[in-house]
Design an enzyme around this catalytic site. Sequence first.
Site, short mmCIF file in Angstrom:
data_model
loop_
_atom_site.label_atom_id
_atom_site.label_comp_id
_atom_site.label_asym_id
_atom_site.label_seq_id
_atom_site.Cartn_x
_atom_site.Cartn_y
_atom_site.Cartn_z
N ARG A 190 4.85 8.61 1.57
CA ARG A 190 4.19 8.22 0.32
C ARG A 190 4.92 8.85 -0.86
NH1 ARG A 190 -1.30 9.89 3.02
NH2 ARG A 190 -1.83 7.95 4.09
N PHE A 196 -2.14 -3.37 4.95
CA PHE A 196 -2.72 -2.44 5.94
C PHE A 196 -3.00 -1.10 5.24
CE2 PHE A 196 0.31 -5.31 7.96
CZ PHE A 196 -0.43 -5.90 8.97
N SER A 216 -7.77 -5.83 6.19
CA SER A 216 -8.74 -6.81 6.70
C SER A 216 -10.14 -6.20 6.77
CB SER A 216 -8.30 -7.32 8.07
OG SER A 216 -8.08 -6.23 8.93
N ASP A 222 2.35 -1.22 6.97
CA ASP A 222 1.99 -0.09 7.85
C ASP A 222 0.88 -0.52 8.80
OD1 ASP A 222 1.82 2.41 9.00
OD2 ASP A 222 0.56 3.24 7.41
N CYS A 254 3.64 2.59 14.30
CA CYS A 254 3.09 3.82 14.89
C CYS A 254 2.82 3.65 16.37
CB CYS A 254 1.85 4.29 14.12
SG CYS A 254 0.54 3.07 14.10
N1 SAH Z 1 -1.28 2.76 5.54
C1 SAH Z 1 -2.55 3.39 5.82
C2 SAH Z 1 -2.89 3.45 7.29
C3 SAH Z 1 -2.91 2.10 7.99
S1 SAH Z 1 -4.02 2.03 9.34
C4 SAH Z 1 -2.57 4.76 5.15
O1 SAH Z 1 -1.56 5.20 4.60
O2 SAH Z 1 -3.62 5.39 5.20
C5 SAH Z 1 -4.00 0.34 9.70
C6 SAH Z 1 -4.98 -0.51 8.86
O3 SAH Z 1 -4.65 -1.89 9.10
C7 SAH Z 1 -6.44 -0.37 9.19
O4 SAH Z 1 -7.15 0.06 8.04
C8 SAH Z 1 -6.91 -1.77 9.61
O5 SAH Z 1 -8.19 -2.12 9.10
C9 SAH Z 1 -5.85 -2.65 8.98
N2 SAH Z 1 -5.59 -3.95 9.60
C10 SAH Z 1 -5.53 -4.26 10.93
N3 SAH Z 1 -5.17 -5.55 11.10
C11 SAH Z 1 -4.98 -6.08 9.87
C12 SAH Z 1 -4.56 -7.36 9.37
N4 SAH Z 1 -4.27 -8.35 10.22
N5 SAH Z 1 -4.44 -7.54 8.04
C13 SAH Z 1 -4.73 -6.54 7.19
N6 SAH Z 1 -5.13 -5.30 7.59
C14 SAH Z 1 -5.25 -5.08 8.91
#
Ligand code: SAH
Length: 394
Positions: A214, A230, A253, A298, A338
């Site tokens: 970040r 995400f 989502s 992510d 991850c």
């Molecule tokens: N980048 C974040 C962590 C990501 S965790 C940070 O820095 O804190 C992954 C996230 O992806 C979760 O919150 C989950 O709700 C979301 N997610 C899962 N599938 C998804 C999709 N198809 N589209 C959008 N978000 C999604």
Amino acid sequence: MAFIKLYLAPGKEHSLKRFHPWVFSGAIRRMDGEPAEGDVVEVYSSKHEFLGMGHYAPGSIAVRIFSFEQVEPDYKFWKQKVQQAYQFRERLGLTQNPQTDVYRLLYAEGDGVPGLIVDFYKDTAVLQAHSVGMHQVRTLVAEALQEVYGDRLKAIYDKSAESLPHRNHSGIQNGYLFGESTGGTIVTENGNQFFVDWETGQKTGFFIDQRENRSLLANYVKGKSLLNTFCYTGGFSVYALNAGAREVHSVDSSKKAIELTERNAALSQEPERHEAFAIDTFEFLRGKENRYDVIILDPPAFAKSQNVRHNALMGYKRLNAEAMRKIKPGGILFTFSCSQVVDKYLFNNTVMAAAIEAGRNIKIMHHLSQPADHPISIFHPEGEYLKGLVLYVE
Ligand code: SAH
């Protein structure tokens, strides 16, 4: 105390002699008793040489070694583990840092405590046991945390109900081992503020492993339009807002995640430059050609085991190709995985395949990983799970 002894088949001792902490069930020749899940056992070679001590579990990884020496795994032993981990974070400048008061104190194999994670949120520790053995020592660990931190520690929350192997879920509840609920707290990460609710959030409440990535993002966003997909609680979004991005769009989502992102964006210096969307990433990207200067991908772990790795790779390729097609010429893409079973070489190859599909010329700017408070033991490369690339898309 006497512990049950396990003897390995001939030739199966090599990885333990190199301090790799896993004993696979297939390597065990015989046991001089019937250990219950979570019991401490001693592991010996076929020639009866002592190799290590660890917690037993009836799975493919039968023993997770916590000591390669013969020890008494009592309070003193676990306190030493906590102290060693603390000293390392102290060396990293994380333990008394007004700019960053959120960090990982114990990271499983990386800190010699396979199956145990402890994250710090200002004055609260959140503990997650991933094995019954570690769940059984949680009160000793909690006591050690109190001794090491003193007044700086106000509460310890045990959040193992979700993290223990499925067969152990029944009857186990999350709760405070010390102190009481405050309903969450505001933490500071490199000067950026976030509300963290460890009781209801994903994992221990916040994705601490992206801290340095970040920070790197902040170098590339001034005056730019950014899309953070995400986003979960909006980690990358808040850094971008505080670093002078012109516009930040966050996508997740989960509605709950979007609420948390909005709450965190409101703590930033430029909340009016932010907009959040509760929608699937692929759906959101539709029709967004040449819209963003910076895009972050992510996603959650697409593969949790080897047998679904191929599908996961297809997923990463499709997602990356889509973002590469959409990003503005001269744009910067931060892309992550991850999934522990997808290593950095496989990930790089998959992203290359996506670039071929997207037909864009791409330069690698940075190779990213997890920060040092998620240490990777040199003897246990499997501890490396987060990998990322920063790409310049022409
Ligand atoms: N980048 C974040 C962590 C990501 S965790 C940070 O820095 O804190 C992954 C996230 O992806 C979760 O919150 C989950 O709700 C979301 N997610 C899962 N599938 C998804 C999709 N198809 N589209 C959008 N978000 C999604």
